[in-house]
Design a protein around this motif. Structure first.
Motif, mmCIF file in Angstrom:
data_model
loop_
_atom_site.group_PDB
_atom_site.id
_atom_site.type_symbol
_atom_site.label_atom_id
_atom_site.label_comp_id
_atom_site.label_asym_id
_atom_site.label_seq_id
_atom_site.Cartn_x
_atom_site.Cartn_y
_atom_site.Cartn_z
ATOM 1 N N SER A 109 -98.977 0.619 28.135
ATOM 2 C CA SER A 109 -100.566 1.027 27.773
ATOM 3 C C SER A 109 -101.064 -0.298 27.355
ATOM 4 N N LEU A 110 -100.121 -1.119 26.456
ATOM 5 C CA LEU A 110 -100.823 -2.481 26.154
ATOM 6 C C LEU A 110 -100.747 -3.491 27.291
ATOM 7 N N VAL A 111 -99.857 -3.320 28.150
ATOM 8 C CA VAL A 111 -99.715 -4.175 29.140
ATOM 9 C C VAL A 111 -100.797 -4.278 30.097
ATOM 10 N N GLN A 112 -100.852 -2.920 30.513
ATOM 11 C CA GLN A 112 -102.074 -2.475 31.525
ATOM 12 C C GLN A 112 -103.385 -2.929 30.886
ATOM 13 N N ALA A 113 -103.636 -2.853 29.630
ATOM 14 C CA ALA A 113 -104.928 -3.170 28.973
ATOM 15 C C ALA A 113 -105.169 -4.433 28.721
ATOM 16 N N VAL A 114 -104.108 -5.270 28.660
ATOM 17 C CA VAL A 114 -104.384 -6.752 28.614
ATOM 18 C C VAL A 114 -104.400 -7.349 29.974
ATOM 19 N N ALA A 115 -103.712 -6.928 30.919
ATOM 20 C CA ALA A 115 -103.977 -7.107 32.292
ATOM 21 C C ALA A 115 -105.303 -6.939 32.823
ATOM 22 N N GLN A 116 -105.892 -5.678 32.374
ATOM 23 C CA GLN A 116 -107.250 -5.529 33.019
ATOM 24 C C GLN A 116 -108.273 -6.457 32.248
ATOM 25 N N GLN A 117 -108.038 -6.710 30.836
ATOM 26 C CA GLN A 117 -108.879 -7.537 30.236
ATOM 27 C C GLN A 117 -108.895 -8.920 30.721
ATOM 28 N N CYS A 118 -107.681 -9.383 31.254
ATOM 29 C CA CYS A 118 -107.738 -10.827 31.924
ATOM 30 C C CYS A 118 -107.995 -10.685 33.272
ATOM 31 N N LYS A 119 -108.807 -9.598 33.804
ATOM 32 C CA LYS A 119 -109.186 -9.660 35.170
ATOM 33 C C LYS A 119 -108.080 -9.559 36.194
ATOM 34 N N ILE A 120 -106.979 -9.182 35.764
ATOM 35 C CA ILE A 120 -105.742 -9.193 36.971
ATOM 36 C C ILE A 120 -106.040 -7.565 37.783
ATOM 37 N N ASP A 121 -105.711 -7.874 39.094
ATOM 38 C CA ASP A 121 -105.516 -6.625 40.042
ATOM 39 C C ASP A 121 -104.566 -5.952 39.429
ATOM 40 N N LEU A 122 -104.714 -4.699 38.714
ATOM 41 C CA LEU A 122 -103.804 -3.882 38.128
ATOM 42 C C LEU A 122 -102.748 -3.257 39.110
ATOM 43 N N GLU A 123 -103.294 -2.778 40.240
ATOM 44 C CA GLU A 123 -102.602 -2.194 41.161
ATOM 45 C C GLU A 123 -101.129 -3.033 41.749
ATOM 46 N N MET A 124 -101.622 -4.399 42.259
ATOM 47 C CA MET A 124 -100.605 -5.546 42.755
ATOM 48 C C MET A 124 -99.903 -5.998 41.428
ATOM 49 N N PHE A 125 -100.575 -5.979 40.221
ATOM 50 C CA PHE A 125 -99.538 -6.451 39.080
ATOM 51 C C PHE A 125 -98.401 -5.611 38.691
ATOM 52 N N MET A 126 -98.752 -4.250 38.847
ATOM 53 C CA MET A 126 -97.765 -3.229 38.413
ATOM 54 C C MET A 126 -96.669 -3.189 39.509
ATOM 55 N N GLU A 127 -96.943 -3.428 40.741
ATOM 56 C CA GLU A 127 -95.999 -3.492 41.787
ATOM 57 C C GLU A 127 -95.084 -4.791 41.577
ATOM 58 N N ASP A 128 -95.545 -5.877 41.347
ATOM 59 C CA ASP A 128 -95.142 -7.175 41.346
ATOM 60 C C ASP A 128 -94.417 -7.310 39.920
ATOM 61 N N ARG A 129 -94.516 -6.637 38.875
ATOM 62 C CA ARG A 129 -93.701 -6.738 37.555
ATOM 63 C C ARG A 129 -92.460 -6.084 37.823
ATOM 64 N N ASN A 130 -92.200 -5.308 38.728
ATOM 65 C CA ASN A 130 -90.769 -4.510 39.066
ATOM 66 C C ASN A 130 -90.255 -5.099 40.479
ATOM 67 N N SER A 131 -90.864 -6.182 40.742
ATOM 68 C CA SER A 131 -90.204 -6.600 41.888
ATOM 69 C C SER A 131 -89.142 -7.516 41.938
ATOM 70 N N ASP A 132 -88.432 -7.778 43.144
ATOM 71 C CA ASP A 132 -87.345 -8.589 43.222
ATOM 72 C C ASP A 132 -87.799 -10.144 42.870
ATOM 73 N N LEU A 133 -89.104 -10.469 43.554
ATOM 74 C CA LEU A 133 -89.649 -11.663 43.478
ATOM 75 C C LEU A 133 -89.952 -12.200 41.944
ATOM 76 N N ALA A 134 -90.414 -11.288 41.235
ATOM 77 C CA ALA A 134 -90.348 -11.704 39.772
ATOM 78 C C ALA A 134 -89.159 -11.739 39.004
ATOM 79 N N LYS A 135 -88.148 -10.994 39.345
ATOM 80 C CA LYS A 135 -86.771 -11.362 38.698
ATOM 81 C C LYS A 135 -86.318 -12.541 39.295
#
Length: 210
Positions: A109-135
């Protein structure tokens, strides 16, 4: 143009101060400076983080939890960077404020709140943070640290893009030392024995020619 790589422990208070020094330098210097905050994760970083929290280094459960939190935070940071360096940097700083200054606990919940606060596309962010590309980006950072012989957070490497013959590694640096190096007021080769060009001591700062 200069490139500055700052290797950081995202949960290190000294690293937060070093990040602020690099940001200040980019504003204060007349030179064009590109900089990156490169997250570092190794046993040294984990144990120092535990020590600051008063945890025993032999507490393996706490060590594993610390490692997982740092790893997840780094993947979050990499995912935020996919939406632009400025957004990524703002996300990291906002998370550090929440975790270190406000004393909040890392959570979804904190991660999502901060992402929204920083005007980050939340749907894309949530997908990317678990992606092989991030790893993959995480592993690329650790390889870069290894190539530059970085073992401790709060280490900075400065390259002059016009003279790629060498870079300069600073450990335990101050803003003034970094400013002097970037603005040519400090010669890393000055008074070094040409047969052993390893480092020069300036107060507590260590300069190493890479």
């Amino acid at each position: 143009m200069l490139e500055v790589y700052l290797f950081v422990n995202p949960l290190g208070e000294q690293c937060v101060r070093d990040e602020q020094n690099v940001l200040r330098l980019a504003n204060d210097s007349d030179k064009q400076i590109q900089f990156q905050f490169v997250p570092l994760l190794n046993i040294n970083v984990i144990q120092k983080a535990m020590q600051r929290q008063g945890l025993r280094p032999t507490d393996w459960q706490a060590q594993n939890q610390q490692s997982q939190t740092l790893y997840r935070l780094i993947l979050d940071y990499k995912a935020a960077l996919f939406q632009g360096k400025k957004r990524g940097r703002n996300f990291l700083i906002a998370m550090q404020d929440a975790l270190l200054q406000a004393g909040q606990t890392y959570s979804e919940s904190l991660v999502q709140a901060v992402a929204q606060q920083c005007k980050i596309d939340l749907e894309m962010f949530m997908e990317d943070r678990n992606s092989d590309l991030a790893k993959q980006a995480f592993h690329a950072d650790q390889r870069l640290a290894s190539e530059m012989n970085i073992s401790e957070a709060s280490s900075a490497v400065v390259f002059d893009c016009d003279h790629y013959d060498y870079g300069v590694l600073l450990e335990h640096f101050t803003y003034n030392t970094l400013f002097d190096l970037v603005n040519g007021q400090l010669d890393p080769f000055h008074d070094l024995n040409q047969h052993t060009p390893s480092c020069a001591n300036l107060d507590d700062t260590q300069l190493h020619v890479l």
